[in-house]
Design a protein around this motif. Structure first.
Motif, PDB file in Angstrom:
ATOM      1  N   LEU A 157       0.809  -1.221   0.000  1.00 32.10           N
ATOM      2  CA  LEU A 157       0.000   0.000   0.000  1.00 32.10           C
ATOM      3  C   LEU A 157       0.842   1.271   0.000  1.00 32.10           C
ATOM      4  O   LEU A 157       0.396   2.313  -0.473  1.00 32.10           O
ATOM      5  CB  LEU A 157      -0.929   0.016   1.214  1.00 32.10           C
ATOM      6  N   LEU A 158       2.050   1.208   0.539  1.00 30.57           N
ATOM      7  CA  LEU A 158       2.895   2.403   0.585  1.00 30.57           C
ATOM      8  C   LEU A 158       3.813   2.541  -0.623  1.00 30.57           C
ATOM      9  O   LEU A 158       4.546   3.521  -0.724  1.00 30.57           O
ATOM     10  CB  LEU A 158       3.756   2.387   1.856  1.00 30.57           C
ATOM     11  N   SER A 159       3.786   1.586  -1.530  1.00 31.65           N
ATOM     12  CA  SER A 159       4.775   1.579  -2.606  1.00 31.65           C
ATOM     13  C   SER A 159       4.702   2.830  -3.487  1.00 31.65           C
ATOM     14  O   SER A 159       5.728   3.447  -3.788  1.00 31.65           O
ATOM     15  CB  SER A 159       4.615   0.323  -3.466  1.00 31.65           C
ATOM     16  N   LYS A 160       3.490   3.220  -3.859  1.00 35.95           N
ATOM     17  CA  LYS A 160       3.365   4.390  -4.740  1.00 35.95           C
ATOM     18  C   LYS A 160       3.770   5.670  -4.024  1.00 35.95           C
ATOM     19  O   LYS A 160       4.369   6.577  -4.619  1.00 35.95           O
ATOM     20  CB  LYS A 160       1.937   4.490  -5.271  1.00 35.95           C
ATOM     21  N   GLU A 161       3.431   5.753  -2.740  1.00 33.63           N
ATOM     22  CA  GLU A 161       3.822   6.931  -1.961  1.00 33.63           C
ATOM     23  C   GLU A 161       5.341   7.027  -1.862  1.00 33.63           C
ATOM     24  O   GLU A 161       5.931   8.104  -2.004  1.00 33.63           O
ATOM     25  CB  GLU A 161       3.211   6.859  -0.559  1.00 33.63           C
ATOM     26  N   ILE A 162       6.001   5.878  -1.633  1.00 37.64           N
ATOM     27  CA  ILE A 162       7.464   5.866  -1.549  1.00 37.64           C
ATOM     28  C   ILE A 162       8.084   6.251  -2.884  1.00 37.64           C
ATOM     29  O   ILE A 162       9.018   7.060  -2.952  1.00 37.64           O
ATOM     30  CB  ILE A 162       7.961   4.476  -1.100  1.00 37.64           C
ATOM     31  N   LEU A 163       7.560   5.695  -3.963  1.00 37.25           N
ATOM     32  CA  LEU A 163       8.071   6.031  -5.295  1.00 37.25           C
ATOM     33  C   LEU A 163       7.913   7.522  -5.573  1.00 37.25           C
ATOM     34  O   LEU A 163       8.798   8.160  -6.152  1.00 37.25           O
ATOM     35  CB  LEU A 163       7.343   5.211  -6.365  1.00 37.25           C
ATOM     36  N   GLN A 164       6.786   8.085  -5.164  1.00 37.14           N
ATOM     37  CA  GLN A 164       6.552   9.508  -5.392  1.00 37.14           C
ATOM     38  C   GLN A 164       7.554  10.359  -4.617  1.00 37.14           C
ATOM     39  O   GLN A 164       8.097  11.337  -5.132  1.00 37.14           O
ATOM     40  CB  GLN A 164       5.125   9.869  -4.982  1.00 37.14           C
ATOM     41  N   GLN A 165       7.830   9.954  -3.369  1.00 36.66           N
ATOM     42  CA  GLN A 165       8.730  10.758  -2.540  1.00 36.66           C
ATOM     43  C   GLN A 165      10.189  10.661  -2.980  1.00 36.66           C
ATOM     44  O   GLN A 165      10.939  11.625  -2.862  1.00 36.66           O
ATOM     45  CB  GLN A 165       8.590  10.344  -1.073  1.00 36.66           C
ATOM     46  N   ILE A 166      10.590   9.493  -3.501  1.00 34.13           N
ATOM     47  CA  ILE A 166      11.986   9.357  -3.925  1.00 34.13           C
ATOM     48  C   ILE A 166      12.166   9.660  -5.405  1.00 34.13           C
ATOM     49  O   ILE A 166      13.283   9.585  -5.929  1.00 34.13           O
ATOM     50  CB  ILE A 166      12.538   7.954  -3.607  1.00 34.13           C
ATOM     51  N   GLY A 167      11.068   9.987  -6.064  1.00 34.98           N
ATOM     52  CA  GLY A 167      11.159  10.331  -7.472  1.00 34.98           C
ATOM     53  C   GLY A 167      11.475   9.152  -8.356  1.00 34.98           C
ATOM     54  O   GLY A 167      12.085   9.281  -9.415  1.00 34.98           O
ATOM     55  N   GLY A 168      11.056   7.953  -7.931  1.00 40.82           N
ATOM     56  CA  GLY A 168      11.341   6.743  -8.701  1.00 40.82           C
ATOM     57  C   GLY A 168      10.132   6.263  -9.466  1.00 40.82           C
ATOM     58  O   GLY A 168       9.043   6.816  -9.362  1.00 40.82           O
ATOM     59  N   THR A 169      10.349   5.225 -10.229  1.00 35.93           N
ATOM     60  CA  THR A 169       9.263   4.590 -10.979  1.00 35.93           C
ATOM     61  C   THR A 169       9.287   3.100 -10.678  1.00 35.93           C
ATOM     62  O   THR A 169      10.332   2.530 -10.366  1.00 35.93           O
ATOM     63  CB  THR A 169       9.409   4.803 -12.490  1.00 35.93           C
ATOM     64  N   ALA A 170       8.143   2.479 -10.786  1.00 30.91           N
ATOM     65  CA  ALA A 170       8.052   1.051 -10.524  1.00 30.91           C
ATOM     66  C   ALA A 170       8.759   0.277 -11.624  1.00 30.91           C
ATOM     67  O   ALA A 170       8.747   0.692 -12.788  1.00 30.91           O
ATOM     68  CB  ALA A 170       6.586   0.636 -10.455  1.00 30.91           C
ATOM     69  N   PRO A 171       9.401  -0.856 -11.286  1.00 34.34           N
ATOM     70  CA  PRO A 171      10.017  -1.686 -12.326  1.00 34.34           C
ATOM     71  C   PRO A 171       8.944  -2.216 -13.249  1.00 34.34           C
ATOM     72  O   PRO A 171       7.781  -2.387 -12.854  1.00 34.34           O
ATOM     73  CB  PRO A 171      10.691  -2.810 -11.530  1.00 34.34           C
ATOM     74  N   ALA A 172       9.332  -2.478 -14.476  1.00 30.71           N
ATOM     75  CA  ALA A 172       8.368  -2.976 -15.457  1.00 30.71           C
ATOM     76  C   ALA A 172       7.822  -4.312 -15.004  1.00 30.71           C
ATOM     77  O   ALA A 172       8.561  -5.173 -14.522  1.00 30.71           O
ATOM     78  CB  ALA A 172       9.049  -3.111 -16.820  1.00 30.71           C
ATOM     79  N   HIS A 173       6.521  -4.474 -15.153  1.00 30.55           N
ATOM     80  CA  HIS A 173       5.904  -5.749 -14.808  1.00 30.55           C
ATOM     81  C   HIS A 173       6.262  -6.768 -15.865  1.00 30.55           C
ATOM     82  O   HIS A 173       6.546  -6.447 -17.016  1.00 30.55           O
ATOM     83  CB  HIS A 173       4.371  -5.616 -14.735  1.00 30.55           C
ATOM     84  N   THR A 174       6.254  -8.062 -15.474  1.00 33.42           N
ATOM     85  CA  THR A 174       6.504  -9.111 -16.448  1.00 33.42           C
ATOM     86  C   THR A 174       5.371  -9.139 -17.452  1.00 33.42           C
ATOM     87  O   THR A 174       4.271  -8.654 -17.212  1.00 33.42           O
ATOM     88  CB  THR A 174       6.608 -10.479 -15.770  1.00 33.42           C
TER      89      THR A 174
END
Length: 377
Positions: free
Chosen positions: A340-357
């Protein structure tokens, strides 16, 4: 006689004493206040932690009760004989079956011969990447960790000779195993070439990765024959079982079927049982009701593990829509594998999620979900 100096000194001494007592009193009060404050803070934080503890207790209670009501469910345990399947209907374990014909296990057993040889000699390899085809795919650090025996160590000879004896016995008995002709011929080829490689290595008391690579390349076409036979056996056995179970519980119940496939992590992607089973399920629900459950090792209670995880999934599916109905992206996260926190963490660190398979459809069409490469014949 009191002098000015004496008087001032006395006054100063009295003032100092008064100041000291006042300071000590203030310090004591401050310490007491600080101690009380620390105690209050801990109590407050413990009270907050108790909220989560209470939630978890209620969550666990719901999950425990829910496992008794999960239905219908098929639990698949991947094993050496093609899979063990258990049907659970209305909370009752109806039947447990190993549905795959025996020649699946026999075909794979012989196909594993090169891996068996490798497992004996790997620790004695040179820790230098050899000049072989596709050598750039070998990670030098991984090789260095695997090849942990010192140069010249011949400790491999005894276990490899023992494995040769096992192979020779299998080759001698092969004609009476009553295998299909093509499977018998490919198995004989694999066994014969493996014995030849072992004899050469033991005779010379040395081997190298180039020689092993040549042996593996020689038997690969025969391994493909065995893989084809194993796949045919597994498809035939699993589809026949699922068809029988479908008729047993009826179309309406089957349309809501959950399938939990337990596998070791290294075989969780495009798991062979999952590929076959999904064709037999309700296609409108298969993407949410066919669940691959990778484990670090085979659990002692696979049925219990499967149902415990399915209960969590089912109750989260409902909770997601009830708790986060104002934020559908968060609801989707709770219903899936996303934290649940993954998107919030990505937003704060300026990252993007790895590509899904890749999706199953793409993978089934011949594209590897990891590398994206298209399979070739």
């Amino acid at each position: 006689m009191t002098t000015r100096r004496g008087f001032l000194g006395t006054v100063s001494a009295v003032g100092a004493a008064t100041l000291l007592m006042e300071t000590q009193a203030a310090t004591g009060a401050s310490a007491a206040t600080g101690a009380a404050s620390a105690t209050d803070e801990k109590a407050a934080r413990d009270a907050i932690r108790n909220v989560n503890a209470g939630m978890r207790a209620n969550y666990a209670s719901l999950k425990s009760e829910l496992t008794k009501h999960l239905s219908p469910v098929v639990v698949v345990q991947n094993n050496a004989v093609g899979g063990r399947f258990t049907l659970i209907d209305k909370g009752v374990q109806v039947e447990t079956v190993d549905p795959v014909p025996e020649y699946f296990e026999l075909a794979k057993s012989i196909a594993h011969v090169p891996l068996g040889v490798y497992s004996v000699i790997a620790a004695y390899l040179s820790d230098k990447v050899p000049n072989i085809a596709n050598s750039e795919r070998i990670d030098p650090h991984d090789l260095d960790m695997v090849a942990f025996k010192p140069a010249g160590d011949t400790g491999w000879i005894t276990p490899l000779t023992g494995f040769r004896s096992t192979l020779a016995t299998a080759r001698t008995k092969l004609p009476t195993a009553n295998l299909p002709a093509d499977l018998a011929a490919s198995s004989d080829k694999i066994l014969t070439e493996a014995i030849k490689f072992i004899d050469t290595a033991v005779g010379a008391k040395s081997f190298d990765m180039v020689a092993f690579n040549q042996f593996a390349a020689t038997v690969y076409p025969s391994i493909r024959v065995n893989m084809t036979a194993a796949a045919t056996a597994q498809i035939t056995g699993i589809e026949a079982l699922m068809k029988r179970w479908r008729a047993r519980i009826g179309e309406q119940a089957w349309s809501d079927l959950y399938v939990m496939v337990l596998s070791i992590w290294t075989t969780a992607e495009l798991n062979q049982a999952s590929i076959i089973i999904r064709r037999t399920m309700n296609q409108a629900k298969v993407n949410t009701h066919l669940i691959d459950l990778p484990t670090a090792e085979t659990p002692a209670d696979p049925i219990g593990v499967a149902l415990e995880n399915l209960a969590r999934i089912v109750q989260d599916n409902v909770a997601a829509e009830m708790v986060f109905n104002a934020a559908l992206d968060v609801a989707d996260a709770l219903k899936g594998k996303e934290d649940l926190l993954s998107k919030e963490i990505l937003q704060q660190i300026g990252g993007t999620a790895p590509a899904h398979t890749a999706s199953f459809g793409a993978a089934a069409a011949g594209t590897c979900p990891i590398t994206g490469r298209t399979a070739t014949a």
